[in-house]
Scaffold this active site. Structure first.
Site, PDB file in Angstrom:
ATOM      1  N   GLU A 272       0.835  -1.211   0.000  1.00 13.65           N
ATOM      2  CA  GLU A 272       0.000   0.000   0.000  1.00 13.65           C
ATOM      3  C   GLU A 272       0.865   1.254   0.000  1.00 13.65           C
ATOM      4  OE1 GLU A 272      -3.034  -0.291  -0.622  1.00 13.65           O
ATOM      5  OE2 GLU A 272      -3.813  -2.134   0.292  1.00 13.65           O
TER       6      GLU A 272
ATOM      7  N   HIS B 274      -3.109   1.510   8.602  1.00 15.43           N
ATOM      8  CA  HIS B 274      -4.162   0.784   7.884  1.00 15.43           C
ATOM      9  C   HIS B 274      -4.330  -0.567   8.569  1.00 15.43           C
ATOM     10  CE1 HIS B 274      -6.389  -1.556   5.079  1.00 15.43           C
ATOM     11  NE2 HIS B 274      -5.334  -2.287   4.723  1.00 15.43           N
TER      12      HIS B 274
ATOM     13  N   HIS C  67      -7.497  -3.999   9.423  1.00 16.74           N
ATOM     14  CA  HIS C  67      -8.720  -4.678   8.977  1.00 16.74           C
ATOM     15  C   HIS C  67      -9.665  -4.913  10.167  1.00 16.74           C
ATOM     16  CE1 HIS C  67      -6.509  -6.586   5.221  1.00 16.74           C
ATOM     17  NE2 HIS C  67      -6.464  -5.271   5.232  1.00 16.74           N
TER      18      HIS C  67
ATOM     19  N   HIS D  71     -12.806  -3.799   2.695  1.00 17.05           N
ATOM     20  CA  HIS D  71     -11.383  -4.076   2.857  1.00 17.05           C
ATOM     21  C   HIS D  71     -10.885  -3.698   4.253  1.00 17.05           C
ATOM     22  CE1 HIS D  71      -7.003  -3.322   1.203  1.00 17.05           C
ATOM     23  NE2 HIS D  71      -7.002  -3.735   2.451  1.00 17.05           N
TER      24      HIS D  71
HETATM   25  P1  13P Z   1       1.116  -5.493   3.044  1.00 16.91           P
HETATM   26  O1  13P Z   1       1.527  -6.785   3.682  1.00 16.91           O
HETATM   27  O2  13P Z   1       1.750  -5.307   1.684  1.00 16.91           O
HETATM   28  O3  13P Z   1       1.355  -4.305   3.952  1.00 16.91           O
HETATM   29  O4  13P Z   1      -0.445  -5.561   2.735  1.00 16.91           O
HETATM   30  C1  13P Z   1      -1.377  -5.748   3.755  1.00 16.91           C
HETATM   31  C2  13P Z   1      -2.667  -5.095   3.462  1.00 16.91           C
HETATM   32  O5  13P Z   1      -3.474  -4.966   4.362  1.00 16.91           O
HETATM   33  C3  13P Z   1      -2.971  -4.634   2.080  1.00 16.91           C
HETATM   34  O6  13P Z   1      -4.086  -3.819   2.063  1.00 16.91           O
HETATM   35 ZN    ZN Z   2      -5.430  -4.119   3.791  1.00 16.93          ZN
END
Ligand code: 13P
Ligand code: ZN
Length: 272
Positions: free
Chosen positions: A122, A145, A147, A217
């Protein structure tokens, strides 16, 4: 093995906090496998003149970032696990400095001795947001970022794809949302993870918000430090969780009324 810069005590403290947040994200179930990424603009903690900069390993990005040349970022590695980062930051993240040719960077620290750790997939979102924050002279230096489950679940529900409805719901479930997430949450329509399209749509949303949801996402937040950015996601997800707890029990949550929320606005709320 590449060269590495010395890390100041201030920078060490920043990395310790990142490791702590990485551990919490994993424990909360918001960073399964390699999910999630963190970056921090650490330019002020890195010497301006680095001797023999060209001897530090250098790599290319598939896009130029004019305006970021000379800036340095702590950034988590692509494909690395938050639970590993918590234990060993230097093996699961790196500090990079954008080179004069702004589609290249030098790795100043971390990235493993065989340099097998590349910045997060990202990277376009992270660098585009940092560039935007620098242009605005904004105080935020951190981007997270993750989830978070309940927030992601909400973005699968047709009704809450309207930003106004989404914000009304989240504010009504947790008074802290109104106090801490004052600009409300932005909703970025689904884009391929890691794409520049996702990055551009996110920058647009970050112009108006400190936290955005990536439809189906995850979530992305900015903050002056990593704990502030994390707190924003935590408060928002608590609101979503309360909503689903009621729903799961077969109950319709009443939510805070407009009058109740109006009073919340006038209260002060301090973490200290
Ligand atoms: P990375 O492992 O490349 O940081 O990706 C994880 C992710 O959440 C992609 O949106
Ligand atoms: Zn992600």
């Amino acid at each position: 093995m590449g060269k590495s810069i010395a890390i100041s005590q201030d920078l060490e403290n920043i990395i310790t906090n990142i490791a702590e947040v990485a551990r919490i994200l994993w424990k909360l179930g918001w960073a399964e496998s390699n999910a999630g990424n963190i970056s921090v603009n650490v330019t002020e903690h890195i010497p301006e003149d680095i001797k023999e900069l060209n001897k530090f390993p250098s790599k290319e990005i598939d896009k130029s970032y004019p305006g970021l040349s000379g800036f340095s970022f702590f950034i988590t590695g692509a494909g690395t696990r938050m639970r590993d980062l918590a234990k060993e930051p230097s093996g699961n993240a790196c500090i990079l400095r954008l080179a004069e040719k702004s589609n290249r960077y030098h790795i100043l620290w971390g990235g493993r001795s065989d340099l097998s750790v590349e910045p997060t997939s990202e990277i376009h979102s992270h660098l585009s947001i940092h560039r935007f924050l620098l242009q605005k002279k904004a105080p935020q230096k951190v981007i997270i970022h993750a989830h978070p489950e309940e927030l992601i679940a909400l973005t699968h529900v047709h009704e809450y794809k309207q930003e106004s409805k989404l914000n009304r719901l989240l504010r009504s479930m947790n008074p802290a949302v109104k106090i801490i997430i004052q600009k409300g949450v932005g909703l970025v329509p689904y884009r391929v993870p890691g794409s520049d399209e996702l990055a551009q749509a996110t920058v647009k949303a970050i112009e108006k918000h400190d936290v955005v949801l990536w439809e189906k996402h995850g979530c992305l937040a900015i903050g002056t430090d990593v704990l502030e950015a994390f707190d924003r996601v935590d408060i928002l997800n608590k609101a979503a969780r309360i909503f689903f707890m009621c729903k799961n029990a077969g109950l319709d949550p009443e939510g805070l009324s407009a009058a109740q929320l109006d009073k919340v606005e006038r209260l002060s709320w301090s973490k200290k």
